[in-house]
Design an enzyme around this catalytic site. Structure first.
Site, PDB file in Angstrom:
ATOM      1  N   PRO A 291      -9.150 -15.208  11.340  1.00 20.09           N
ATOM      2  CA  PRO A 291      -9.328 -14.154  10.326  1.00 20.09           C
ATOM      3  C   PRO A 291      -9.789 -12.801  10.871  1.00 20.09           C
ATOM      4  O   PRO A 291      -9.853 -11.829  10.112  1.00 20.09           O
ATOM      5  CB  PRO A 291     -10.386 -14.751   9.385  1.00 20.09           C
ATOM      6  CG  PRO A 291     -11.074 -15.813  10.160  1.00 20.09           C
ATOM      7  CD  PRO A 291     -10.101 -16.326  11.161  1.00 20.09           C
ATOM      8  N   LYS A 295      -5.352 -10.681   8.691  1.00 19.35           N
ATOM      9  CA  LYS A 295      -3.891 -10.673   8.573  1.00 19.35           C
ATOM     10  C   LYS A 295      -3.286 -11.835   7.775  1.00 19.35           C
ATOM     11  O   LYS A 295      -2.126 -11.753   7.350  1.00 19.35           O
ATOM     12  CB  LYS A 295      -3.260 -10.714   9.986  1.00 19.35           C
ATOM     13  CG  LYS A 295      -3.436  -9.457  10.779  1.00 19.35           C
ATOM     14  CD  LYS A 295      -2.395  -8.424  10.389  1.00 19.35           C
ATOM     15  CE  LYS A 295      -2.677  -7.058  10.955  1.00 19.35           C
ATOM     16  NZ  LYS A 295      -3.201  -6.106   9.991  1.00 19.35           N
TER      17      LYS A 295
HETATM   18  P1  RFL Z   1      -2.825 -21.181   0.551  1.00 12.61           P
HETATM   19  O1  RFL Z   1      -3.673 -20.112  -0.035  1.00 12.61           O
HETATM   20  O2  RFL Z   1      -3.438 -22.193   1.412  1.00 12.61           O
HETATM   21  O3  RFL Z   1      -2.087 -21.880  -0.672  1.00 12.61           O
HETATM   22  C1  RFL Z   1      -1.329 -23.072  -0.511  1.00 12.61           C
HETATM   23  C2  RFL Z   1      -1.292 -23.810  -1.840  1.00 12.61           C
HETATM   24  O4  RFL Z   1      -0.485 -24.987  -1.703  1.00 12.61           O
HETATM   25  C3  RFL Z   1      -1.134 -26.075  -2.340  1.00 12.61           C
HETATM   26  N1  RFL Z   1      -0.646 -27.336  -1.735  1.00 12.61           N
HETATM   27  C4  RFL Z   1       0.228 -28.165  -2.338  1.00 12.61           C
HETATM   28  N2  RFL Z   1       0.848 -28.117  -3.522  1.00 12.61           N
HETATM   29  C5  RFL Z   1       1.680 -29.143  -3.841  1.00 12.61           C
HETATM   30  N3  RFL Z   1       1.911 -30.215  -3.021  1.00 12.61           N
HETATM   31  C6  RFL Z   1       1.309 -30.314  -1.817  1.00 12.61           C
HETATM   32  N4  RFL Z   1       1.536 -31.352  -1.008  1.00 12.61           N
HETATM   33  C7  RFL Z   1       0.430 -29.256  -1.437  1.00 12.61           C
HETATM   34  N5  RFL Z   1      -0.335 -29.021  -0.324  1.00 12.61           N
HETATM   35  C8  RFL Z   1      -0.963 -27.863  -0.531  1.00 12.61           C
HETATM   36  C9  RFL Z   1      -2.616 -25.814  -2.103  1.00 12.61           C
HETATM   37  O5  RFL Z   1      -3.446 -26.499  -3.037  1.00 12.61           O
HETATM   38  C10 RFL Z   1      -2.674 -24.289  -2.261  1.00 12.61           C
HETATM   39  O6  RFL Z   1      -2.937 -23.891  -3.595  1.00 12.61           O
HETATM   40  O7  RFL Z   1      -1.607 -20.549   1.393  1.00 12.61           O
HETATM   41  P2  RFL Z   1      -0.794 -19.164   1.233  1.00 12.61           P
HETATM   42  O8  RFL Z   1      -0.359 -18.963  -0.197  1.00 12.61           O
HETATM   43  O9  RFL Z   1       0.203 -19.170   2.317  1.00 12.61           O
HETATM   44  O10 RFL Z   1      -1.862 -18.010   1.479  1.00 12.61           O
HETATM   45  C11 RFL Z   1      -2.429 -17.817   2.758  1.00 12.61           C
HETATM   46  C12 RFL Z   1      -3.865 -17.277   2.638  1.00 12.61           C
HETATM   47  O11 RFL Z   1      -4.588 -18.104   1.741  1.00 12.61           O
HETATM   48  C13 RFL Z   1      -4.584 -17.210   3.994  1.00 12.61           C
HETATM   49  O12 RFL Z   1      -3.697 -16.778   5.012  1.00 12.61           O
HETATM   50  C14 RFL Z   1      -5.782 -16.222   3.971  1.00 12.61           C
HETATM   51  O13 RFL Z   1      -6.787 -16.687   3.103  1.00 12.61           O
HETATM   52  C15 RFL Z   1      -6.365 -16.051   5.382  1.00 12.61           C
HETATM   53  N6  RFL Z   1      -7.565 -15.203   5.412  1.00 12.61           N
HETATM   54  C16 RFL Z   1      -7.457 -13.816   5.378  1.00 12.61           C
HETATM   55  N7  RFL Z   1      -6.245 -13.223   5.268  1.00 12.61           N
HETATM   56  C17 RFL Z   1      -6.151 -11.860   5.157  1.00 12.61           C
HETATM   57  O14 RFL Z   1      -5.010 -11.329   5.053  1.00 12.61           O
HETATM   58  N8  RFL Z   1      -7.261 -11.028   5.148  1.00 12.61           N
HETATM   59  C18 RFL Z   1      -8.510 -11.559   5.254  1.00 12.61           C
HETATM   60  O15 RFL Z   1      -9.462 -10.800   5.176  1.00 12.61           O
HETATM   61  C19 RFL Z   1      -8.645 -12.984   5.411  1.00 12.61           C
HETATM   62  N9  RFL Z   1      -9.859 -13.560   5.496  1.00 12.61           N
HETATM   63  C20 RFL Z   1      -8.840 -15.793   5.488  1.00 12.61           C
HETATM   64  C21 RFL Z   1      -9.983 -14.928   5.539  1.00 12.61           C
HETATM   65  C22 RFL Z   1      -9.008 -17.181   5.514  1.00 12.61           C
HETATM   66  C23 RFL Z   1     -10.279 -17.722   5.591  1.00 12.61           C
HETATM   67  N10 RFL Z   1     -10.384 -19.140   5.585  1.00 12.61           N
HETATM   68  C24 RFL Z   1     -11.219 -19.851   4.689  1.00 12.61           C
HETATM   69  C25 RFL Z   1      -9.435 -19.922   6.333  1.00 12.61           C
HETATM   70  C26 RFL Z   1     -11.240 -15.457   5.623  1.00 12.61           C
HETATM   71  C27 RFL Z   1     -11.412 -16.854   5.672  1.00 12.61           C
HETATM   72  C28 RFL Z   1     -12.814 -17.367   5.804  1.00 12.61           C
HETATM   73  C1  PHB Z   2     -13.501 -11.037   4.068  1.00 17.00           C
HETATM   74  O1  PHB Z   2     -13.535 -12.238   3.707  1.00 17.00           O
HETATM   75  O2  PHB Z   2     -14.003 -10.139   3.372  1.00 17.00           O
HETATM   76  C2  PHB Z   2     -12.882 -10.696   5.365  1.00 17.00           C
HETATM   77  C3  PHB Z   2     -12.450 -11.703   6.214  1.00 17.00           C
HETATM   78  C4  PHB Z   2     -11.865 -11.370   7.434  1.00 17.00           C
HETATM   79  C5  PHB Z   2     -11.737 -10.039   7.792  1.00 17.00           C
HETATM   80  C6  PHB Z   2     -12.148  -9.036   6.928  1.00 17.00           C
HETATM   81  C7  PHB Z   2     -12.720  -9.361   5.709  1.00 17.00           C
HETATM   82  O3  PHB Z   2     -11.180  -9.682   8.987  1.00 17.00           O
END
Ligand code: RFL
Ligand code: PHB
Length: 392
Positions: A291, A295
């Site tokens: 993260p 992106k």
């Molecule tokens: P998701 O959000 O994981 O959604 C996938 C969905 O599919 C469902 N699913 C199923 N449904 C039916 N049948 C199955 N067998 C299934 N298996 C799974 C799930 O329940 C879910 O609802 O994927 P998607 O849509 O591709 O989105 C991706 C984003 O969620 C992810 O890339 C970001 O959250 C990453 N990320 C960040 N991205 C940014 O662009 N900017 C950020 O600041 C940023 N910060 C972060 C992040 C991810 C984090 N974590 C927890 C990994 C910060 C953190 C801490």
């Molecule tokens: C956020 O969760 O606010 C977040 C996560 C990763 C970043 C920036 C912001 O690089």
């Protein structure tokens, strides 16, 4: 049941794809394993690139984003106590601070308003027939085994989903790096310590000061992978965060009880190609970035933006062969984002066992870029986001 495009997963990628297809007049159904409330309870990304905002504008799901999102024209690097400002306008465009949870809620509302069909709490999704021209999904909903016939399947089901595993062994190549640390994050109802995000490099480990609004903050500290959330009281978290900030920021930091606390592992991961027969992979189903570059969500949105334009070419333009280029076009952006996310992670985290020489060289690499206008613009351009890939 029958639809044109069957989408697996109602995270941000699946929901945005559904809306883009609705707008293009292409019938679609989304199946999601969890409940809508569960999907909305996941606290994740916070930084939206302009390209993501543009896509949300295009489907009419951005009214609240423009009212409540915070536009940032820069961010800070805090390098062993020294504050350096990165001006995003040097790279051309700002970013918008708006939580992934809110993006998901807005897309859910837009879909409900349009009468788009999402089936929640669906079990045992199985994908079949993607090698031929009549694919289908089988699943159980309310205890009833159901088949959904379609023209194409799109896997938007995240890293642990079923879609990628459907593709026969030997077809996909996997590129992966697992980091020996994660991010311990907390959400708290206190004003952010700084107007802009602060990414801190410190001998004790990386820290990030982020936010969701003027009164809600999101903070992270780097921890070893094997760490347990239960071992981190709020007091221990605040002490560790303060120790990694500069004295002025540490003094300004307002603490409070955590609303949420969790550890996310860090990983870089790509599969190639992002398609097989009539199955396409988008978002975290195809790639994961650490993260640090903010992106992941943005890449997921860019994938489905591209895919929706290719579906439009196939159906409205009568050019189904355009779909064959999805993976090749999407991967160019994916690898540029991978490079930036890996680089930010490597420069800003303490890597256990890294020799002292390389640690010094990383510091010098940051200094070299920060001493140069071109170097600062390179960081700003990558953070603000790369242009989308199109067929032309
Ligand atoms: P998701 O959000 O994981 O959604 C996938 C969905 O599919 C469902 N699913 C199923 N449904 C039916 N049948 C199955 N067998 C299934 N298996 C799974 C799930 O329940 C879910 O609802 O994927 P998607 O849509 O591709 O989105 C991706 C984003 O969620 C992810 O890339 C970001 O959250 C990453 N990320 C960040 N991205 C940014 O662009 N900017 C950020 O600041 C940023 N910060 C972060 C992040 C991810 C984090 N974590 C927890 C990994 C910060 C953190 C801490
Ligand atoms: C956020 O969760 O606010 C977040 C996560 C990763 C970043 C920036 C912001 O690089």
């Amino acid at each position: 049941m029958r639809t044109t495009i069957a989408i697996v997963g109602a995270g941000p990628a699946g929901l945005l794809l559904g809306q883009l297809l609705q707008r293009a007049g292409i019938d679609n159904v989304i199946v999601e394993r969890r409940s809508a409330d569960y999907v909305l309870s996941r606290i994740r990304a916070g930084v939206l690139e302009q390209g993501t905002v543009d896509l949300l504008d295009s489907v009419g799901a951005s009214q609240r984003l423009h009212a409540e999102g915070i536009v940032h024209h820069g961010f800070e690097l805090l390098l062993d106590g020294r504050r350096e400002h990165i001006d995003l306008d040097a790279g051309g465009v700002p970013v918008t601070i708006y939580g992934q949870t809110e993006v998901t809620r807005d897309l859910m509302d837009a879909r409900a308003a349009q009468g788009g069909q999402t089936l929640y709490e669906v079990d045992d999704v199985a994908i079949g027939g993607v090698d031929g021209d009549r694919p289908w999904l089988d699943f159980t909903v309310d205890g009833v085994v159901t088949r959904l016939d379609c023209d194409y399947v799109v896997g938007c089901d995240g890293f642990h989903g079923v879609s990628r595993r459907t593709i026969p062994e030997g077809v996909l190549r996997t590129y992966e790096r697992v980091y020996p640390f994660g991010w311990l994050g907390i959400l708290v109802d206190t004003p952010p310590v700084n107007d802009e995000l602060v990414y801190a490099r410190h001998a004790r480990g990386f820290a990030l000061c982020s936010m969701r609004s003027a009164s809600r903050s999101r903070y992270y500290v780097q921890v070893p992978t094997e760490e347990r959330v239960d071992d981190w009281s709020d007091a221990r978290f605040w002490n560790e965060l303060r120790a990694r900030l500069s004295p002025d920021l540490a003094e300004r930091l307002q603490t409070g009880p955590s609303l949420e606390k969790s550890i996310a592992p860090l990983r870089s991961f790509v599969v190639e190609p992002m398609q097989h027969g009539r199955l396409f992979l988008a978002g975290d189903a195809a790639h994961i970035v650490p993260p640090t570059g903010a992106k992941g969500l943005n890449l997921a949105m860019a994938d489905v933006g591209l895919l929706a334009s290719l579906f439009d070419k196939a159906y409205a333009g009568g050019e189904p062969q355009a779909l064959a280029r999805y993976s090749e076009l999407a991967l160019r952006r994916v690898w540029r984002a991978q490079r930036f996310s890996w680089w930010m992670t490597s420069m800003l985290h303490t890597l256990p066992g890294l020799d002292a020489f390389t640690t010094r060289v990383h510091g010098a690499e940051l200094d070299t870029l920060l001493a140069s206008r071109a170097g600062r613009a390179t960081i700003a351009e990558a953070y603000a986001g790369f242009p989308g890939q199109t067929l032309d």
